[in-house]
Design a protein around this motif. Structure first.
Motif, PDB file in Angstrom:
ATOM      1  N   ASN A 136     -59.607 -20.530  60.539  1.00 16.35           N
ATOM      2  CA  ASN A 136     -58.982 -20.948  61.795  1.00 16.35           C
ATOM      3  C   ASN A 136     -58.261 -22.283  61.642  1.00 16.35           C
ATOM      4  N   LYS A 137     -58.900 -23.227  60.974  1.00 13.33           N
ATOM      5  CA  LYS A 137     -58.296 -24.546  60.782  1.00 13.33           C
ATOM      6  C   LYS A 137     -57.078 -24.457  59.871  1.00 13.33           C
ATOM      7  N   ILE A 138     -57.171 -23.632  58.841  1.00  8.21           N
ATOM      8  CA  ILE A 138     -56.028 -23.470  57.929  1.00  8.21           C
ATOM      9  C   ILE A 138     -54.851 -22.854  58.669  1.00  8.21           C
ATOM     10  N   ALA A 139     -55.118 -21.801  59.448  1.00 10.08           N
ATOM     11  CA  ALA A 139     -54.059 -21.143  60.210  1.00 10.08           C
ATOM     12  C   ALA A 139     -53.444 -22.099  61.228  1.00 10.08           C
ATOM     13  N   GLN A 140     -54.290 -22.904  61.865  1.00 14.30           N
ATOM     14  CA  GLN A 140     -53.794 -23.895  62.820  1.00 14.30           C
ATOM     15  C   GLN A 140     -52.849 -24.878  62.136  1.00 14.30           C
ATOM     16  N   LYS A 141     -53.222 -25.301  60.932  1.00  9.71           N
ATOM     17  CA  LYS A 141     -52.395 -26.254  60.187  1.00  9.71           C
ATOM     18  C   LYS A 141     -51.046 -25.638  59.834  1.00  9.71           C
ATOM     19  N   VAL A 142     -51.047 -24.370  59.450  1.00  8.56           N
ATOM     20  CA  VAL A 142     -49.787 -23.680  59.149  1.00  8.56           C
ATOM     21  C   VAL A 142     -48.911 -23.634  60.397  1.00  8.56           C
ATOM     22  N   GLY A 143     -49.529 -23.358  61.550  1.00  6.06           N
ATOM     23  CA  GLY A 143     -48.785 -23.333  62.803  1.00  6.06           C
ATOM     24  C   GLY A 143     -48.177 -24.691  63.131  1.00  6.06           C
ATOM     25  N   GLU A 144     -48.939 -25.744  62.933  1.00  2.00           N
ATOM     26  CA  GLU A 144     -48.441 -27.101  63.199  1.00  2.00           C
ATOM     27  C   GLU A 144     -47.251 -27.424  62.301  1.00  2.00           C
ATOM     28  N   GLU A 145     -47.373 -27.070  61.021  1.00  2.00           N
ATOM     29  CA  GLU A 145     -46.282 -27.355  60.082  1.00  2.00           C
ATOM     30  C   GLU A 145     -45.038 -26.536  60.421  1.00  2.00           C
ATOM     31  N   ALA A 146     -45.231 -25.306  60.896  1.00  2.00           N
ATOM     32  CA  ALA A 146     -44.092 -24.465  61.273  1.00  2.00           C
ATOM     33  C   ALA A 146     -43.342 -25.078  62.456  1.00  2.00           C
ATOM     34  N   VAL A 147     -44.099 -25.577  63.453  1.00  2.00           N
ATOM     35  CA  VAL A 147     -43.477 -26.211  64.615  1.00  2.00           C
ATOM     36  C   VAL A 147     -42.695 -27.453  64.180  1.00  2.00           C
ATOM     37  N   GLU A 148     -43.292 -28.252  63.295  1.00  2.00           N
ATOM     38  CA  GLU A 148     -42.616 -29.466  62.826  1.00  2.00           C
ATOM     39  C   GLU A 148     -41.336 -29.123  62.068  1.00  2.00           C
ATOM     40  N   LEU A 149     -41.363 -28.024  61.333  1.00  2.00           N
ATOM     41  CA  LEU A 149     -40.162 -27.599  60.613  1.00  2.00           C
ATOM     42  C   LEU A 149     -39.060 -27.198  61.594  1.00  2.00           C
ATOM     43  N   VAL A 150     -39.435 -26.458  62.627  1.00  2.00           N
ATOM     44  CA  VAL A 150     -38.452 -26.041  63.632  1.00  2.00           C
ATOM     45  C   VAL A 150     -37.831 -27.253  64.309  1.00  2.00           C
ATOM     46  N   ILE A 151     -38.650 -28.250  64.634  1.00  3.76           N
ATOM     47  CA  ILE A 151     -38.136 -29.471  65.276  1.00  3.76           C
ATOM     48  C   ILE A 151     -37.137 -30.172  64.367  1.00  3.76           C
ATOM     49  N   ALA A 153     -35.377 -28.838  62.063  1.00  2.70           N
ATOM     50  CA  ALA A 153     -34.196 -28.001  61.841  1.00  2.70           C
ATOM     51  C   ALA A 153     -33.106 -28.314  62.858  1.00  2.70           C
ATOM     52  N   LYS A 154     -33.501 -28.853  64.009  1.00  2.83           N
ATOM     53  CA  LYS A 154     -32.521 -29.149  65.066  1.00  2.83           C
ATOM     54  C   LYS A 154     -31.833 -30.496  64.859  1.00  2.83           C
ATOM     55  N   ASP A 155     -32.340 -31.275  63.913  1.00  2.56           N
ATOM     56  CA  ASP A 155     -31.721 -32.571  63.612  1.00  2.56           C
ATOM     57  C   ASP A 155     -30.893 -32.469  62.332  1.00  2.56           C
ATOM     58  N   ASP A 156     -30.289 -33.573  61.950  1.00  4.36           N
ATOM     59  CA  ASP A 156     -29.414 -33.572  60.781  1.00  4.36           C
ATOM     60  C   ASP A 156     -29.994 -34.316  59.582  1.00  4.36           C
ATOM     61  N   ASP A 157     -31.287 -34.614  59.629  1.00  3.71           N
ATOM     62  CA  ASP A 157     -31.906 -35.331  58.517  1.00  3.71           C
ATOM     63  C   ASP A 157     -32.446 -34.313  57.504  1.00  3.71           C
ATOM     64  N   GLN A 158     -31.676 -34.097  56.446  1.00  3.92           N
ATOM     65  CA  GLN A 158     -32.048 -33.069  55.464  1.00  3.92           C
ATOM     66  C   GLN A 158     -33.341 -33.403  54.727  1.00  3.92           C
ATOM     67  N   ASP A 159     -33.562 -34.683  54.435  1.00  8.35           N
ATOM     68  CA  ASP A 159     -34.781 -35.079  53.723  1.00  8.35           C
ATOM     69  C   ASP A 159     -36.028 -34.766  54.543  1.00  8.35           C
ATOM     70  N   LEU A 160     -35.993 -35.069  55.847  1.00  7.56           N
ATOM     71  CA  LEU A 160     -37.139 -34.761  56.707  1.00  7.56           C
ATOM     72  C   LEU A 160     -37.342 -33.256  56.828  1.00  7.56           C
ATOM     73  N   PHE A 161     -36.236 -32.525  56.914  1.00  8.26           N
ATOM     74  CA  PHE A 161     -36.333 -31.061  57.000  1.00  8.26           C
ATOM     75  C   PHE A 161     -36.974 -30.484  55.740  1.00  8.26           C
ATOM     76  N   LEU A 162     -36.525 -30.946  54.564  1.00 10.80           N
ATOM     77  CA  LEU A 162     -37.091 -30.454  53.304  1.00 10.80           C
ATOM     78  C   LEU A 162     -38.557 -30.836  53.167  1.00 10.80           C
ATOM     79  N   GLY A 163     -38.895 -32.038  53.643  1.00 12.39           N
ATOM     80  CA  GLY A 163     -40.289 -32.461  53.602  1.00 12.39           C
ATOM     81  C   GLY A 163     -41.181 -31.554  54.425  1.00 12.39           C
TER      82      GLY A 163
END
Length: 198
Positions: A136-151, A153-163
């Motif tokens: 459950n904790k691992i899946a939650q962490k994957v979900g959090e990282e996915a949301v952060e990636l989507v956020i 993706a809407k900006d223009d900072d490629q380094d943050l997106f790749l991170g």
């Protein structure tokens, strides 16, 4: 398979290749009986020219070569066998008779590192700590990282997106491991889908 054993005194040259890494592991020879035994048992058996008998690779070392596929060449007088090796292939203790190191992709190497951290946990390992918290904790962490990636993706900072993309992929590999799976399993699903689509 219609293999021609009429050349080279009834022996076929056989190239052994790692199914995962595509690294060439060794060259051996098979007669008709060795090929039949290999097909029946799904473990590579050669004809040993020096011992003048059938020889199952790994019969003394335990480093068997488990067959994934067998393909003949265009002249049907040579074979390519892809295998999952159970340990080093060369009698010198190296991965291949042609090179000392397996050429695996970085993601496969990362999977191996994650597996090692889980199998040999210590208090300083983030991977071991997260894994011990359960699915459950691992899946939650994957979900959090996915949301952060989507956020990002809407900006223009490629380094943050790749991170964030790297963070998501890293935690996804941990989740796969927690489910008893690996990237190869996902790859097989994608290959199957591609075959079924025209």
């Amino acid at each position: 398979m219609n293999v021609d054993f009429s050349k080279n005194n009834g022996l076929l040259p056989v190239i052994i290749q790692n199914n995962e890494t595509q690294q060439v592991l060794m060259l051996g020879y098979m007669n008709e009986e060795a090929l039949q035994k290999t097909q029946d048992e799904h473990v590579v058996t050669f004809f040993s020219r020096s011992k003048n008998r059938l020889w199952t690779k790994g019969e003394s070392s335990g480093n068997f070569l488990k067959v994934v596929s067998i393909k003949e060449d265009c002249d049907q007088d040579a074979l390519l066998i892809q295998v999952n090796p159970n340990g080093p292939t060369c009698h010198n203790g190296t991965t291949s008779c042609f090179a000392n190191e397996a050429k695996i992709s970085f993601l496969n190497e990362l999977e191996n590192i994650i597996d090692d951290r889980i199998s040999n946990p210590n208090s300083e390992s983030y991977v071991a700590s997260l894994f011990q918290k359960g699915i459950n904790k691992i899946a939650q962490k994957v979900g959090e990282e996915a949301v952060e990636l989507v956020i990002e993706a809407k900006d223009d900072d490629q380094d943050l997106f790749l991170g964030e993309a790297a963070d998501l992929l890293f935690h996804y590999l941990i989740l796969l491991k927690a489910k008893g799976l690996c990237l190869k399993d996902v790859e097989n699903v994608l290959k199957s889908r591609m075959k079924n689509r025209k």
